[in-house]
Scaffold this active site. Structure first.
Site, PDB file in Angstrom:
ATOM      1  N   TYR A  33     146.072   5.740 -34.752  1.00 30.20           N
ATOM      2  CA  TYR A  33     145.778   6.804 -35.697  1.00 30.20           C
ATOM      3  C   TYR A  33     145.146   7.994 -34.981  1.00 30.20           C
ATOM      4  O   TYR A  33     144.751   7.901 -33.820  1.00 30.20           O
ATOM      5  CB  TYR A  33     144.877   6.301 -36.835  1.00 30.20           C
ATOM      6  CG  TYR A  33     143.415   6.117 -36.483  1.00 30.20           C
ATOM      7  CD1 TYR A  33     143.009   5.080 -35.655  1.00 30.20           C
ATOM      8  CD2 TYR A  33     142.437   6.980 -36.971  1.00 30.20           C
ATOM      9  CE1 TYR A  33     141.667   4.907 -35.338  1.00 30.20           C
ATOM     10  CE2 TYR A  33     141.098   6.815 -36.663  1.00 30.20           C
ATOM     11  CZ  TYR A  33     140.719   5.775 -35.848  1.00 30.20           C
ATOM     12  OH  TYR A  33     139.390   5.609 -35.526  1.00 30.20           O
ATOM     13  N   ARG A  52     147.004  12.684 -27.471  1.00 35.02           N
ATOM     14  CA  ARG A  52     146.419  11.333 -27.422  1.00 35.02           C
ATOM     15  C   ARG A  52     147.277  10.343 -28.217  1.00 35.02           C
ATOM     16  O   ARG A  52     147.388   9.177 -27.843  1.00 35.02           O
ATOM     17  CB  ARG A  52     144.971  11.350 -27.934  1.00 35.02           C
ATOM     18  CG  ARG A  52     144.268  10.004 -27.737  1.00 35.02           C
ATOM     19  CD  ARG A  52     142.799  10.065 -28.066  1.00 35.02           C
ATOM     20  NE  ARG A  52     142.571  10.486 -29.444  1.00 35.02           N
ATOM     21  CZ  ARG A  52     141.381  10.797 -29.941  1.00 35.02           C
ATOM     22  NH1 ARG A  52     140.302  10.741 -29.169  1.00 35.02           N
ATOM     23  NH2 ARG A  52     141.260  11.173 -31.201  1.00 35.02           N
ATOM     24  N   ARG A 101     156.463 -12.348 -40.057  1.00 32.36           N
ATOM     25  CA  ARG A 101     155.262 -12.259 -39.225  1.00 32.36           C
ATOM     26  C   ARG A 101     155.513 -12.958 -37.897  1.00 32.36           C
ATOM     27  O   ARG A 101     155.819 -14.153 -37.883  1.00 32.36           O
ATOM     28  CB  ARG A 101     154.085 -12.916 -39.949  1.00 32.36           C
ATOM     29  CG  ARG A 101     152.763 -12.798 -39.196  1.00 32.36           C
ATOM     30  CD  ARG A 101     151.603 -13.329 -40.027  1.00 32.36           C
ATOM     31  NE  ARG A 101     150.326 -13.166 -39.338  1.00 32.36           N
ATOM     32  CZ  ARG A 101     149.829 -14.040 -38.473  1.00 32.36           C
ATOM     33  NH1 ARG A 101     150.467 -15.154 -38.207  1.00 32.36           N
ATOM     34  NH2 ARG A 101     148.667 -13.802 -37.875  1.00 32.36           N
ATOM     35  N   LYS A 148     143.533   4.421 -29.441  1.00 34.33           N
ATOM     36  CA  LYS A 148     142.957   4.713 -30.762  1.00 34.33           C
ATOM     37  C   LYS A 148     143.652   3.859 -31.825  1.00 34.33           C
ATOM     38  O   LYS A 148     144.477   4.342 -32.605  1.00 34.33           O
ATOM     39  CB  LYS A 148     143.045   6.214 -31.076  1.00 34.33           C
ATOM     40  CG  LYS A 148     142.113   6.616 -32.210  1.00 34.33           C
ATOM     41  CD  LYS A 148     141.935   8.105 -32.242  1.00 34.33           C
ATOM     42  CE  LYS A 148     141.248   8.599 -33.498  1.00 34.33           C
ATOM     43  NZ  LYS A 148     139.906   8.063 -33.712  1.00 34.33           N
ATOM     44  N   GLU A 180     129.322   4.102 -26.907  1.00 38.55           N
ATOM     45  CA  GLU A 180     129.571   5.275 -27.755  1.00 38.55           C
ATOM     46  C   GLU A 180     129.013   5.004 -29.143  1.00 38.55           C
ATOM     47  O   GLU A 180     128.339   3.991 -29.369  1.00 38.55           O
ATOM     48  CB  GLU A 180     131.069   5.620 -27.783  1.00 38.55           C
ATOM     49  CG  GLU A 180     131.968   4.474 -28.165  1.00 38.55           C
ATOM     50  CD  GLU A 180     133.462   4.792 -28.004  1.00 38.55           C
ATOM     51  OE1 GLU A 180     133.846   5.972 -28.033  1.00 38.55           O
ATOM     52  OE2 GLU A 180     134.230   3.825 -27.879  1.00 38.55           O
TER      53      GLU A 180
HETATM   54  N1  PMP Z   1     134.747   7.169 -30.227  1.00 39.55           N
HETATM   55  C1  PMP Z   1     135.203   6.433 -31.262  1.00 39.55           C
HETATM   56  C2  PMP Z   1     135.021   4.960 -31.230  1.00 39.55           C
HETATM   57  C3  PMP Z   1     135.828   7.070 -32.354  1.00 39.55           C
HETATM   58  O1  PMP Z   1     136.284   6.334 -33.381  1.00 39.55           O
HETATM   59  C4  PMP Z   1     135.938   8.480 -32.362  1.00 39.55           C
HETATM   60  C5  PMP Z   1     136.552   9.217 -33.520  1.00 39.55           C
HETATM   61  N2  PMP Z   1     137.646   8.635 -34.065  1.00 39.55           N
HETATM   62  C6  PMP Z   1     135.459   9.189 -31.261  1.00 39.55           C
HETATM   63  C7  PMP Z   1     134.875   8.507 -30.205  1.00 39.55           C
HETATM   64  C8  PMP Z   1     135.565  10.700 -31.198  1.00 39.55           C
HETATM   65  O2  PMP Z   1     136.875  11.088 -30.913  1.00 39.55           O
HETATM   66  P1  PMP Z   1     137.426  12.515 -31.402  1.00 39.55           P
HETATM   67  O3  PMP Z   1     136.481  13.533 -30.874  1.00 39.55           O
HETATM   68  O4  PMP Z   1     138.763  12.593 -30.773  1.00 39.55           O
HETATM   69  O5  PMP Z   1     137.455  12.460 -32.891  1.00 39.55           O
END
Ligand code: PMP
Length: 285
Positions: A33, A52, A101, A148, A180
């Site tokens: 996503y 990305r 599945r 992502k 993070e």
């Molecule tokens: N780290 C994580 C785990 C996230 O989910 C996100 C946002 N989706 C970010 C960092 C920040 O990424 P971005 O600046 O591309 O939204």
């Protein structure tokens, strides 16, 4: 007003957009996503999000169903059809369905493509003004956080724990170091005004906002160090903040109930927020 959403080539009322129970996004979170911010009806930092998405597809050997031009066209159509002034466009691509599945990637499935808009205040958000309180919690996610994926249950669990503790979000910890935020990149500003954030690797998502923000901070002659930092170093920081497409920059005013700096939003974080928004808006499409 029900939203108009996009599903596999069609613009539909949200109640009519339906996906198979065999879709691998549903069964395995075999899906990726992106979220692009919208301000003044324009897409911010969107080239980064589109790039990305292509990278995530590549890492998962998933067909990238749309060209960049097609994607941007759909994003803009959703902004127009839903009259989005401020908010975001959510975009998800799954590997689709083989009609049953099975763990292994099926051959020749058509990806499922879903986009929808969300209208909300992003520039004048109360949390940007007040800052957020976070708790630290172990990072129990998988080892490919650079992809992502919609596999976000660990983040849901962590954020739920933060809410149960009366806080807004989490900072995730691995081997004593901050990786993070729950859905953001994490930064501290040391007592001598150095911005510290974890370097890129498979341990964190390569934030699109992070990339632009570091560019902006360099232009402002701020000193940046991309290195690991411990949660203890964060407790002792002058300021702390997070970045993401949904928040831009939000100051972090407490970690684990310990006030950061004065316990209110720090001036450097607020300056970076303003400068980032100006920079991103100037290039918005
Ligand atoms: N780290 C994580 C785990 C996230 O989910 C996100 C946002 N989706 C970010 C960092 C920040 O990424 P971005 O600046 O591309 O939204």
């Amino acid at each position: 007003m029900p939203r108009t959403v996009y599903l596999n080539g069609e613009y539909l009322p949200e109640s009519e957009a339906k996906v198979s129970i065999f879709d691998r996004g549903f069964l395995f979170a075999d899906a990726i996503y992106e979220v692009t911010a919208v301000v003044d009806g324009k897409l911010l930092d969107n080239d980064g999000h589109v790039a990305r998405l292509a990278r995530s597809c590549g890492e998962l050997e998933m067909k990238n169903p749309l060209t960049a031009e097609e994607l941007v066209h759909i994003q803009k159509e959703l902004v127009r059809l839903n009259d989005v002034k401020e908010g975001g466009i959510y975009l998800q691509v799954t590997r689709g369905s083989s009609g049953d599945r099975d763990f292994a990637y099926p051959e020749n499935t058509e990806p499922t493509v879903v986009l929808f808009s969300q209208s909300r205040a992003v520039v004048d958000s109360p949390k940007a003004k007040k800052g957020i309180k976070v708790i630290s919690t172990p990072d129990i996610r998988w080892r490919r956080r650079d992809i992502k994926t919609t596999s976000l249950l660990a983040a849901c669990m962590a954020k739920q724990a933060a809410i149960a503790a009366g806080c807004d979000d989490v900072w995730l910890i691995e081997d004593g170091y901050v990786t993070e935020g729950g859905s953001s990149n994490a930064y501290i500003i040391t007592q001598d005004n150095v911005i510290v954030t974890r370097p890129l690797s498979n341990d964190i998502l390569h934030g699109i906002t992070r990339a632009s923000l570091l560019k902006v901070a360099k232009q402002e002659n701020l000193v940046i160090e991309e290195r690991l930092f411990t949660i203890e170093e964060a407790y002792a920081a002058k300021e702390a903040f997070i970045s993401s497409a949904s928040t831009f920059v939000w100051p972090v005013v407490a970690i684990d109930d310990k006030p950061i700096g004065s316990g209110s939003p720090g001036p450097i974080a607020m300056q970076i927020r303003e400068t980032y928004i100006e920079f991103a808006l100037a290039q918005a499409v």
